[in-house]
Design an enzyme around this catalytic site. Structure first.
Site, PDB file in Angstrom:
ATOM      1  CB  CYS A 136      13.744  42.241 -17.892  1.00 43.43           C
ATOM      2  SG  CYS A 136      12.680  43.537 -18.594  1.00 43.43           S
ATOM      3  CB  CYS A 158       8.819  41.559 -15.974  1.00 43.54           C
ATOM      4  SG  CYS A 158      10.483  41.683 -16.692  1.00 43.54           S
ATOM      5  CB  CYS A 178       3.236  43.911  -5.587  1.00 44.44           C
ATOM      6  SG  CYS A 178       4.363  45.026  -6.469  1.00 44.44           S
ATOM      7  CB  CYS A 259     -10.110  11.486  10.097  1.00 48.46           C
ATOM      8  SG  CYS A 259     -10.870   9.863   9.795  1.00 48.46           S
ATOM      9  CB  CYS A 296      -4.535 -28.271  10.444  1.00 46.66           C
ATOM     10  SG  CYS A 296      -5.873 -29.331  11.053  1.00 46.66           S
ATOM     11  CB  CYS A 309     -15.566 -18.274   3.784  1.00 48.39           C
ATOM     12  SG  CYS A 309     -16.450 -19.328   4.939  1.00 48.39           S
TER      13      CYS A 309
END
Length: 515
Positions: A136, A158, A178, A259, A296, A309
């Site tokens: 800075c 900083c 760092c 998985c 049908c 069902c």
């Protein structure tokens, strides 16, 4: 078949057909009499052939395990705990490998891990009267500065901004380097504690915990949204073609440890991957099959399926048929039941390339239709379960049964959903089976479970006024469904564990699925 398919099939072949494989899954799978004593373990009794040993861990337990490993390595290597933690994170928590490598080349391991070889210098905050921060460009008579063991010094403000960006914005914790140009020195937790607020420390520890589970082979996070539990399971990747490691979290989410998909027993992970890819490649066909209406078979009226069902009755002509195979429903409770089997065609029909292609498509459609149907039925059963509590309340008020006594409806609903999930994946599994005696046994077990599920589903959808009289029948059928599911999964799991996959899986069929 494309090159990716060739490569995958080669891998699948090696996994399934290795002659040197004796079918053993290790000591932890051979003893089915194991009894768990830990309160966090799901199973307290003898394990079934398709069950695996696992443990559900809360965040506090995960942290305790993490700290235990750090302290152990710190003691063995004679290093500070914060350094041991950096080394373990660098080695992906492979403790034995780290200790062995450090004993042989300590300087190299420290350097590679980002700790450097400067053992004398320690990170610290100092107030300097004559210093200019390179980040800075701030200077002043009493500027607070911080330096890591590498010697790079910057102002404290900083450093704090840099750490906040790394942790909050980038989600980094295990390897914060760092800020000095070209420097790869890693900041340990003790150095970080000198700079950041308590809120940032908590976030930092949270990410370290996430990384610990992600980097540890025998730990997986539960994939359920917002779940904070992890599962410990010692199933190794090489065992996945022969076992489906299904686990249940504390949040009741049941999934595959191998998985992380939802429970897909009895199909092994690699077959599930093949099947899902097959379905994705044939998406237009799948979209057509997944339509919610059919005609049908007698009067050709359009019929919509609105329940789980599969026993359908045409409102127009009263014809009763099976939604899956469109056959007469009267035959589905007798020895003529053959809805789950695919009948191979032979002779002239399969002689030409075109006929073979059509036969492969028909075979796929047979299994996909049933897979998709049970998937859709499970969703409808789940919607029905949402309404179950209302139905239970209504039954309680009209029949005089207590709230405890009407719980059989919830039990039946859960059994339906679980059995539907199993049946769904039996069809994906069956698609890859060669025709032999073992396949016949598998399909018989599949058929028995399917018939029991359809019978229970039909009873479950009766009017509330009839349910009280059906209580005993529903309880019996629920128990029978669970029993048939256990038999199917146990028998299939035993065959897989014994190394019989080579007899079950037809590579010819598998290769054709990608054509």
């Amino acid at each position: 078949m494309d090159s990716d398919g060739d490569e995958f099939m080669s891998e699948l072949s090696n996994e399934f057909l290795d002659d040197s494989d004796d079918g053993s899954l290790g000591d932890e799978y051979e003893d089915n009499d194991t009894v768990f004593s830990d309160d966090k373990d799901l199973y307290k009794q003898k394990r079934k052939p398709y069950e695996v040993e696992y443990k559900v861990l809360a965040p506090a337990e995960i942290k305790r395990d993490q700290l235990g490993q750090v302290n152990e390595v710190s003691t063995i290597l004679g290093l500070p705990p914060e350094w041991a933690a950096v080394l373990l994170r660098f080695s992906k928590w492979k403790k034995e490998k780290l200790i062995e490598g450090y004993m042989e080349q300590p300087e190299k391991i420290l350097e590679d891990a980002g700790l450097g070889s400067n053992l004398d210098h320690s990170a610290q905050i100092e107030v300097l009267s004559d210093f200019t921060c390179d980040i800075c460009c701030e200077d002043g008579p009493n500027l607070e500065t911080f330096t890591m063991r590498c010697g790079h010094r910057f102002c404290v403000e900083c450093y704090r901004n840099y750490l906040a960006q790394k942790i909050l914005e980038e989600g980094e914790a295990s390897r914060i380097e760092c800020p000095g140009e070209g420097c790869h020195q890693v900041m340990d937790s003790k150095s970080l504690d000198l700079l950041v607020t308590d809120d940032l420390k908590d976030r930092y520890q949270f990410f370290l915990l996430r990384n610990f589970v992600d980097d540890t082979d025998n730990l997986h996070w539960c994939p359920a949204p917002d779940c904070e539990y992890a599962i410990e399971c010692h199933v190794k990747p090489r065992d996945l073609p022969r076992i489906v490691p299904t686990v249940r979290c504390e949040c009741q989410n049941q999934f595959c440890f191998g998985c992380s998909r939802a429970d897909h027993q009895p199909a092994p992970c690699n077959l599930v991957k093949l099947w899902l890819q097959k379905c994705a490649d044939d998406s237009e066909t799948a979209n057509w099959i997944s339509a919610n209406t059919k005609e049908c078979p007698k009067c050709l009226s359009t019929i919509e399926k609105n329940g789980g069902c599969n026993h359908m009755t045409c409102r127009k002509c009263k014809h009763e048929f099976c939604w899956m195979c469109m056959g007469l429903w009267a035959e589905h409770g007798t020895a003529w039941y053959n809805c789950n089997r695919y009948e191979e065609k032979s002779g002239q029909e399969a002689r030409t390339v075109q006929a073979k292609s059509r036969q492969y498509l028909e075979r796929y459609l047979h299994y996909y239709h049933r897979y998709s149907n049970h998937e859709n039925s499970a969703k409808l059963d789940e919607e029905l379960f949402i309404k179950t509590e209302k139905k239970m309340t209504s039954l309680q008020s009209t029949s005089g049964l207590s709230w405890i006594e009407v719980q059989f409806l919830e039990t039946a609903s859960r059994a339906l959903q679980q059995c539907r999930q199993t049946l769904k994946w039996t069809y994906a599994f069956a698609y890859y089976l060669a025709r032999n005696n073992l396949t016949e046994i598998f399909e018989d077990n599949q058929k028995d479970l399917e018939m029991a599920v359809e019978s229970l589903s039909e009873m479950f959808e009766k009017e509330v006024s009839e349910l009280a009289n059906l209580k005993v029948d529903i309880l019996d059928k629920t128990a029978y469904c669970n029993k048939r599911r256990v038999i199917l999964l146990s028998d299939t799991a035993e065959n897989l564990k014994r190394g019989m996959t080579a007899q079950l899986i037809s590579l010819y069929r598998t290769m054709q699925c990608t054509c």
